[in-house]
Scaffold this motif. Sequence first.
Motif, short mmCIF file in Angstrom:
data_model
loop_
_atom_site.label_atom_id
_atom_site.label_comp_id
_atom_site.label_asym_id
_atom_site.label_seq_id
_atom_site.Cartn_x
_atom_site.Cartn_y
_atom_site.Cartn_z
N LYS A 10 -59.59 -15.07 32.08
CA LYS A 10 -58.39 -14.72 31.29
C LYS A 10 -57.86 -16.02 30.80
O LYS A 10 -58.02 -17.12 31.36
N GLY A 12 -55.22 -18.75 29.07
CA GLY A 12 -54.02 -19.41 29.32
C GLY A 12 -53.06 -19.10 30.44
O GLY A 12 -51.97 -19.13 30.59
N THR A 17 -54.63 -27.06 32.76
CA THR A 17 -53.48 -27.96 33.31
C THR A 17 -53.75 -28.18 34.88
O THR A 17 -53.43 -29.46 35.58
N GLN A 41 -62.64 -26.07 23.34
CA GLN A 41 -61.46 -26.58 22.65
C GLN A 41 -61.30 -27.95 23.08
O GLN A 41 -60.33 -28.56 22.57
N MET A 186 -47.23 -21.10 36.95
CA MET A 186 -46.10 -20.54 35.92
C MET A 186 -45.12 -19.68 36.71
O MET A 186 -44.68 -18.54 36.14
N PRO A 214 -44.75 -24.29 39.43
CA PRO A 214 -43.57 -23.79 38.77
C PRO A 214 -43.84 -23.54 37.28
O PRO A 214 -44.61 -24.38 36.85
N ARG A 215 -43.17 -22.86 36.64
CA ARG A 215 -43.16 -22.88 35.07
C ARG A 215 -42.07 -24.21 34.87
O ARG A 215 -41.19 -24.29 35.45
N LEU A 219 -44.65 -29.91 32.31
CA LEU A 219 -46.25 -29.60 32.58
C LEU A 219 -46.86 -29.22 31.25
O LEU A 219 -47.99 -29.64 30.90
N1 LIG Z 1 -46.69 -24.52 35.21
C1 LIG Z 1 -46.64 -24.56 33.83
N2 LIG Z 1 -45.55 -24.43 33.50
C2 LIG Z 1 -45.35 -24.31 32.20
N3 LIG Z 1 -46.42 -24.17 31.19
C3 LIG Z 1 -47.44 -24.27 31.55
C4 LIG Z 1 -47.77 -24.32 33.06
N4 LIG Z 1 -49.11 -24.45 33.36
C5 LIG Z 1 -49.48 -24.42 31.87
N5 LIG Z 1 -48.83 -24.30 30.91
C6 LIG Z 1 -48.86 -24.20 29.58
O1 LIG Z 1 -49.47 -22.90 29.24
C7 LIG Z 1 -50.47 -23.01 28.31
C8 LIG Z 1 -51.86 -22.63 28.86
O2 LIG Z 1 -52.02 -23.25 29.95
P1 LIG Z 1 -53.55 -24.07 30.25
O3 LIG Z 1 -54.01 -24.67 29.14
O4 LIG Z 1 -53.46 -24.84 31.25
O5 LIG Z 1 -54.21 -22.74 30.65
P2 LIG Z 1 -55.96 -22.47 30.64
O6 LIG Z 1 -56.08 -21.29 31.43
O7 LIG Z 1 -56.76 -23.47 30.76
O8 LIG Z 1 -56.02 -21.63 29.18
P3 LIG Z 1 -57.51 -21.66 28.17
O9 LIG Z 1 -58.00 -20.20 29.03
O10 LIG Z 1 -57.14 -21.24 26.86
O11 LIG Z 1 -58.50 -22.39 28.27
C9 LIG Z 1 -50.49 -24.39 27.93
O12 LIG Z 1 -49.84 -24.68 26.80
C10 LIG Z 1 -49.86 -25.20 28.92
O13 LIG Z 1 -49.37 -26.39 28.75
#
Ligand SMILES: Nc1ncnc2c1ncn2[C@@H]1O[C@H](COP(=O)(O)OP(=O)(O)OP(=O)(O)O)[C@@H](O)[C@H]1O
Length: 259
Positions: A10, A12, A17, A41, A186, A214-215, A219
């Motif tokens: 999935k 995002g 992060t 990316q 989050m 936490p959201r 971050l």
């Molecule tokens: N704990 C958090 N609180 C707020 N925003 C967050 C948090 N964790 C991640 N994000 C934001 O949510 C978005 C998705 O996070 P991230 O890029 O880490 O996910 P991902 O699973 O790697 O996504 P993708 O599948 O596209 O690679 C980003 O904009 C990131 O900055």
Amino acid sequence: MKIIAVANQKGGVGKTTTSVNLAACLAARGARILLIDLDPQANATSALGFPSAEGLSIYGPLTGHGTLAEKVIPTRWEHLWLIPGDLDLAGAEIEVARAAEHLTRLRAALQPLRDDAPFDFILLDCPPSLGILMTNALAAADELLIPLQCEYFALEGLSKISHVVQQVRDCGANPGLTIGGVLMTMFMRNNLATQVIAEVQAHFGDVIFQTVIPRSVRLAEAPSHGQPILEYEPGGLGTAAYKALAAEFLDRHPIAGAV
Ligand SMILES: Nc1ncnc2c1ncn2[C@@H]1O[C@H](COP(=O)(O)OP(=O)(O)OP(=O)(O)O)[C@@H](O)[C@H]1O
Ligand SMILES: [Mg+2]
């Protein structure tokens, strides 16, 4: 040395992060960390302040050109190294899929690093699809760390990825693969999130990390400054959470030399 794939098909959910901030917090504890960005990316790469450039990623080694060790670059943080992601990786989906032994290419490329063990942990930041890159990561890893967003469909996603893990085991590509940890990300305090965590706990028990991320706007902001949260907001909630995760991770994977 252990290889950990940070994966969830999935998009995002916090894979990047978590990869970046866990890597930085583990490195700060003295663990020698290599972060490999497997995503075209290249979000993990830019989150550490590196521009995306072609020719730096694992694409070459995956397609039979050069070694992974040649791709490792130091970062400005002690104990933290990176193999960047780049757009070439998008081509790997097609080219590697056509090649022989296409599932175990990354595993084979990582073997010399396993043998020499210059790192304590290699973290693989996976892209959000069940393509050739993620499958190669699952075939190469000792275990999976699955970030899961605290939302209604979380469990559904988890059962999908558990199924894929079973397939990777059964086809012989990586019989020893385990789910080493599930990380809730989050988190916002509300009934739904609390209920989702309880359900995941019921299914996965101790595999779920006690630490919940936490959201936090900080971050989400840190990557645009090319900084891990540890540096961007040292006293903040996000830093506290990823430090706690690193501590829990080291409890599960004790190493000599960590502080
Ligand atoms: N704990 C958090 N609180 C707020 N925003 C967050 C948090 N964790 C991640 N994000 C934001 O949510 C978005 C998705 O996070 P991230 O890029 O880490 O996910 P991902 O699973 O790697 O996504 P993708 O599948 O596209 O690679 C980003 O904009 C990131 O900055
Ligand atoms: Mg990502």
